[in-house]
Design a protein around this motif. Structure first.
Motif, short mmCIF file in Angstrom:
data_model
loop_
_atom_site.label_atom_id
_atom_site.label_comp_id
_atom_site.label_asym_id
_atom_site.label_seq_id
_atom_site.Cartn_x
_atom_site.Cartn_y
_atom_site.Cartn_z
N ALA A 144 -4.45 -7.59 -8.24
CA ALA A 144 -5.05 -8.69 -7.47
C ALA A 144 -4.44 -8.77 -6.07
O ALA A 144 -5.16 -8.95 -5.08
CB ALA A 144 -4.85 -10.01 -8.20
N ALA A 145 -3.13 -8.58 -5.99
CA ALA A 145 -2.47 -8.62 -4.67
C ALA A 145 -2.95 -7.46 -3.79
O ALA A 145 -3.21 -7.65 -2.60
CB ALA A 145 -0.96 -8.56 -4.85
N MET A 146 -3.08 -6.27 -4.36
CA MET A 146 -3.55 -5.11 -3.58
C MET A 146 -5.00 -5.30 -3.15
O MET A 146 -5.38 -4.92 -2.04
CB MET A 146 -3.38 -3.83 -4.39
N MET A 165 -7.03 -6.39 5.22
CA MET A 165 -6.73 -5.33 6.19
C MET A 165 -7.93 -4.42 6.45
O MET A 165 -7.79 -3.37 7.06
CB MET A 165 -5.56 -4.50 5.69
N GLN A 166 -9.10 -4.83 6.03
CA GLN A 166 -10.30 -4.00 6.12
C GLN A 166 -10.51 -3.41 7.52
O GLN A 166 -10.77 -2.23 7.67
CB GLN A 166 -11.49 -4.85 5.71
N GLN A 167 -10.40 -4.22 8.56
CA GLN A 167 -10.70 -3.74 9.91
C GLN A 167 -9.62 -2.85 10.49
O GLN A 167 -9.88 -2.08 11.41
CB GLN A 167 -10.95 -4.93 10.84
N ILE A 168 -8.40 -2.93 9.99
CA ILE A 168 -7.33 -2.14 10.58
C ILE A 168 -7.02 -0.88 9.77
O ILE A 168 -6.25 -0.03 10.21
CB ILE A 168 -6.07 -2.99 10.80
N ALA A 169 -7.64 -0.72 8.63
CA ALA A 169 -7.33 0.42 7.76
C ALA A 169 -7.59 1.76 8.45
O ALA A 169 -6.71 2.63 8.46
CB ALA A 169 -8.12 0.32 6.46
N LEU A 170 -8.76 1.95 9.03
CA LEU A 170 -9.07 3.22 9.68
C LEU A 170 -8.18 3.48 10.90
O LEU A 170 -7.62 4.58 11.02
CB LEU A 170 -10.55 3.29 10.06
N GLN A 188 -10.73 -9.70 12.62
CA GLN A 188 -9.44 -9.93 12.01
C GLN A 188 -8.43 -9.01 12.69
O GLN A 188 -8.75 -7.89 13.04
CB GLN A 188 -9.46 -9.61 10.52
N MET A 189 -7.26 -9.51 12.93
CA MET A 189 -6.14 -8.75 13.49
C MET A 189 -6.40 -8.16 14.87
O MET A 189 -6.14 -6.97 15.09
CB MET A 189 -5.74 -7.64 12.52
N PRO A 190 -6.85 -8.92 15.85
CA PRO A 190 -7.10 -8.34 17.17
C PRO A 190 -5.83 -7.83 17.85
O PRO A 190 -5.86 -6.79 18.51
CB PRO A 190 -7.74 -9.49 17.96
N VAL A 191 -4.71 -8.52 17.69
CA VAL A 191 -3.47 -8.07 18.32
C VAL A 191 -3.00 -6.77 17.68
O VAL A 191 -2.64 -5.81 18.39
CB VAL A 191 -2.38 -9.17 18.23
N ALA A 192 -3.02 -6.71 16.37
CA ALA A 192 -2.60 -5.49 15.67
C ALA A 192 -3.50 -4.31 16.05
O ALA A 192 -3.01 -3.19 16.23
CB ALA A 192 -2.60 -5.71 14.16
N LEU A 193 -4.80 -4.55 16.17
CA LEU A 193 -5.71 -3.48 16.57
C LEU A 193 -5.40 -2.98 17.97
O LEU A 193 -5.38 -1.77 18.21
CB LEU A 193 -7.17 -3.96 16.49
N LEU A 194 -5.16 -3.89 18.90
CA LEU A 194 -4.83 -3.48 20.27
C LEU A 194 -3.53 -2.68 20.31
O LEU A 194 -3.45 -1.64 20.99
CB LEU A 194 -4.73 -4.70 21.19
N VAL A 195 -2.53 -3.14 19.60
CA VAL A 195 -1.26 -2.41 19.54
C VAL A 195 -1.49 -1.03 18.94
O VAL A 195 -0.99 -0.03 19.45
CB VAL A 195 -0.20 -3.20 18.74
#
Length: 158
Positions: free
Chosen positions: A18-20, A27-32, A101-108
């Motif tokens: 369940a946690a995974m 994390m769907q958008q940052i996985a690739l 989701q995660m715009p900062v992480a995506l930019l980094v």
């Protein structure tokens, strides 16, 4: 006793699954981009070792330092994810939704990918691999843009 142990193991498996699943969904958008980042990091590491070997400069110390820097860059992505989590939690509290989701992480992540690609090309060039001019020019323009952003940031802090 064995039955209780099996039940506990099954409950842990269920909790972990369940946690995974929740983490995968989040994390769907940052996985690739993360997979691409890991790929270019590995390619850059191999290209750097190849360049050093060809040029007779192979050093285990430099190799370990390079790996440590790459781990540090992954840490930057984690910091971006933490910032995104804090920001999204705050925005949800005031009922504001953002489409990404995660715009900062995506930019980094994208910023690090560009840097790794530049490093790969530089390492391969130093190892004697011919580099297409269009690729070299595109990456150098991106590098120039990043350098200008850095200079702008330094001037703003004065």
């Amino acid at each position: 006793m064995e039955r209780v142990e099996q039940q506990v193991r099954n409950e842990w498996k269920l909790l972990l699954s369940a946690a995974m699943a929740a983490l995968s969904s989040y994390m769907q958008q940052i996985a690739l981009p993360l997979l691409i980042l890991l790929g270019v990091m590995i390619l850059d590491y191999v290209a750097g070792i190849t360049k050093a070997w060809i040029n007779g400069e192979l050093s285990s110390r430099k190799s370990v330092e390079g790996a440590a820097r790459k781990l540090g860059r992954l840490g930057l992505v984690a910091v971006g994810m933490a910032v995104d989590f804090i920001a999204s939690t705050g925005l949800e509290a005031i009922e504001i939704q953002i489409p990404v989701q995660m715009p900062v992480a995506l930019l980094v992540c994208f910023w690090i990918i560009l840097g790794e690609c530049i490093s790969i090309v530089e390492n391969l060039d130093a190892a004697g691999v011919p580099i297409p001019a269009f690729l070299r020019n595109a990456l150098q323009e991106g590098k120039h843009s990043i350098d200008n952003l850095k200079e702008d940031d330094e001037h703003e802090s004065d």
